[in-house]
Scaffold this motif. Sequence first.
Motif, short mmCIF file in Angstrom:
data_model
loop_
_atom_site.label_atom_id
_atom_site.label_comp_id
_atom_site.label_asym_id
_atom_site.label_seq_id
_atom_site.Cartn_x
_atom_site.Cartn_y
_atom_site.Cartn_z
N ALA A 1 40.97 15.75 30.29
CA ALA A 1 40.62 16.23 28.94
C ALA A 1 41.65 17.25 28.47
CB ALA A 1 39.22 16.83 28.94
N LEU A 2 42.09 18.11 29.39
CA LEU A 2 43.13 19.07 29.04
C LEU A 2 44.42 18.35 28.68
CD1 LEU A 2 44.44 21.87 28.84
CD2 LEU A 2 44.77 21.79 31.33
N ARG A 3 44.78 17.34 29.48
CA ARG A 3 46.00 16.59 29.20
C ARG A 3 45.93 15.95 27.82
NH1 ARG A 3 45.72 13.68 33.21
NH2 ARG A 3 47.22 14.75 34.59
N ALA A 4 44.80 15.35 27.49
CA ALA A 4 44.65 14.70 26.19
C ALA A 4 44.76 15.71 25.05
CB ALA A 4 43.31 13.97 26.14
N GLU A 5 44.16 16.87 25.24
CA GLU A 5 44.22 17.90 24.20
C GLU A 5 45.66 18.36 23.99
OE1 GLU A 5 43.86 20.96 21.52
OE2 GLU A 5 42.42 19.35 21.95
N LEU A 6 46.39 18.60 25.08
CA LEU A 6 47.77 19.07 24.96
C LEU A 6 48.68 18.01 24.37
CD1 LEU A 6 48.10 21.07 28.29
CD2 LEU A 6 48.01 22.01 25.97
N GLU A 7 48.46 16.77 24.75
CA GLU A 7 49.30 15.70 24.20
C GLU A 7 49.07 15.52 22.71
OE1 GLU A 7 48.47 12.33 26.63
OE2 GLU A 7 49.79 12.98 28.28
N ALA A 8 47.82 15.76 22.28
CA ALA A 8 47.51 15.58 20.86
C ALA A 8 47.84 16.82 20.03
CB ALA A 8 46.02 15.24 20.70
N ASN A 9 47.66 18.00 20.61
CA ASN A 9 47.77 19.23 19.82
C ASN A 9 48.54 20.35 20.52
OD1 ASN A 9 45.87 18.48 17.52
ND2 ASN A 9 44.49 18.24 19.27
N GLY A 10 49.35 20.00 21.50
CA GLY A 10 50.05 21.01 22.27
C GLY A 10 50.90 21.94 21.43
N GLU A 11 51.51 21.41 20.36
CA GLU A 11 52.39 22.25 19.54
C GLU A 11 51.59 23.25 18.71
OE1 GLU A 11 51.52 18.57 17.01
OE2 GLU A 11 51.75 19.12 19.12
N HIS A 12 50.26 23.08 18.67
CA HIS A 12 49.41 24.00 17.92
C HIS A 12 48.64 24.96 18.83
CE1 HIS A 12 50.33 21.66 14.41
NE2 HIS A 12 49.75 20.57 14.90
N ALA A 13 48.84 24.86 20.14
CA ALA A 13 48.10 25.70 21.09
C ALA A 13 48.78 27.04 21.25
CB ALA A 13 47.98 24.99 22.43
N ALA A 14 48.02 28.12 21.08
CA ALA A 14 48.56 29.47 21.26
C ALA A 14 48.46 29.91 22.71
CB ALA A 14 47.81 30.46 20.37
N LEU A 15 47.39 29.54 23.39
CA LEU A 15 47.20 29.94 24.78
C LEU A 15 46.11 29.10 25.41
CD1 LEU A 15 44.56 32.39 25.41
CD2 LEU A 15 45.59 32.79 23.17
N LEU A 16 46.08 29.17 26.74
CA LEU A 16 45.07 28.48 27.54
C LEU A 16 44.54 29.46 28.57
CD1 LEU A 16 43.63 26.00 28.86
CD2 LEU A 16 45.81 25.49 30.02
N SER A 17 43.20 29.54 28.70
CA SER A 17 42.59 30.43 29.69
C SER A 17 41.62 29.64 30.55
CB SER A 17 41.86 31.59 29.00
OG SER A 17 41.37 32.51 29.95
N VAL A 18 41.91 29.62 31.85
CA VAL A 18 41.06 28.93 32.84
C VAL A 18 40.89 29.86 34.02
CG1 VAL A 18 40.81 26.93 34.36
CG2 VAL A 18 41.87 26.65 32.11
N MET A 19 39.66 30.19 34.36
CA MET A 19 39.41 31.16 35.42
C MET A 19 39.80 30.61 36.79
SD MET A 19 35.25 30.90 35.20
CE MET A 19 35.10 32.64 35.42
N TRP A 20 40.21 31.52 37.68
CA TRP A 20 40.62 31.10 39.03
C TRP A 20 39.40 30.60 39.80
CZ3 TRP A 20 45.75 32.95 40.87
CH2 TRP A 20 46.08 32.39 42.13
N ALA A 21 38.31 31.33 39.72
CA ALA A 21 37.08 30.96 40.42
C ALA A 21 35.90 31.36 39.56
CB ALA A 21 37.00 31.66 41.77
N ASN A 22 34.90 30.48 39.50
CA ASN A 22 33.75 30.76 38.64
C ASN A 22 32.84 31.81 39.24
OD1 ASN A 22 30.72 29.90 37.70
ND2 ASN A 22 32.23 29.67 36.07
N ASN A 23 32.39 32.74 38.40
CA ASN A 23 31.58 33.84 38.87
C ASN A 23 30.14 33.46 39.19
OD1 ASN A 23 31.74 33.60 35.88
ND2 ASN A 23 30.05 35.07 35.96
#
Length: 381
Positions: free
Chosen positions: A115-137
């Motif tokens: 899903a991340l790959r699809a989002e970046l391929e479609a809109n990567g040039e419009h993405a300002a940042l990506l935040s994904v936690m190392w481990a879920n709390n």
Amino acid sequence: MLESELTRTGNPSSLHASGRAARRVVEEARERFAAALGARPSEVLWTSGGTEADNLAIKGLFWARRTHDPGRRRILVSAVEHHAVLDPAFWMAEHAGAELVLLPVDSDGVLEVDALRAELEANGEHAALLSVMWANNEVGTLQPLADVVALARRHGVPVHADAVQAVGQVPVDFAASGLDAMTVSGHKLGGPGGTGALLARRGLELTPVQHGGGQERGVRSGTLDAALLASFATAVDEAVAARPTHAPRVAALRDTLVAGVRAIDPTAVLRGPADTERRLPANAHFTFPGCEGDSLLYLLDSAGVEASTGSACQAGVPRPSHVLLAMGVDEDDARGALRFSLGHTSTSDDVAALLTALPAVLERARAAGLAGSSSARVGVA
């Protein structure tokens, strides 16, 4: 703090002798902290905790990126982030012209990389940042950060990770991770509350969120507390050094706890990955059918066992965990959530005490739940 640091005076930004002495403490702490986490001292920005560091990462990165490229409006975050990431991201969407994209996770809470790959391929040039936690709390899931960083790099998107839960439990190396920014907090490591840091790679532009004296590379203004920072750095240093022995020890306790809970209540569902290599060693998260998590928490507390229903930052909020809902757990099941966390002081006697208390606690919680359901049905009738 008690033995030496609290006796010091002097503002680390002052030029007199006391100020220079305080500055030396701060910079030595920065060096120890950076060395423990595979970073350069110049990449360490002190904050008041994980929440401030997350806010600085989300807001600071977005505003800095928009300055150079107004078309980069999208903030990508996983749907299971801590509220310290989610809430500023939602705020930016409501007040700063951002477009928020919540990335889905699977039933274990793992980010769906496709899903991340699809989002970046479609809109990567419009993405300002990506935040994904190392481990879920909440459920302890470790995220596939190497894949995340590799995908984002192809599209020139900086990546931030909240690593508050990870440091001291799993190997964390900022440089090796390829991350652009990473959040750490002192209170999860035996350090003092009110301490945190954002690791930001050299050359990463961040727009300040608060303004004043221009401390911390002009990014985070505010007088630094030498005693707190020295203690924070010591806690990180010791937690990282102890991890090779600490993690296997608490993992063994967790495995005993999980087996015991399942033996007592075969209907209990362990949330997060079943593969122990893909989850935090000190975390065990269950949902108990027919129970309310708050009831379980209070009943266990009265028996001398302290647990939680999820994030302490959201305690007292009467709604199911957004993490569990994002994992596809229905609302009724999500209300029966309970998280058990193990730490440096945890022992096998603590696990035994939990398992001894749990049968009566479950019985009382389910009886209360049935009574509440009956009352509700009578009321409706």
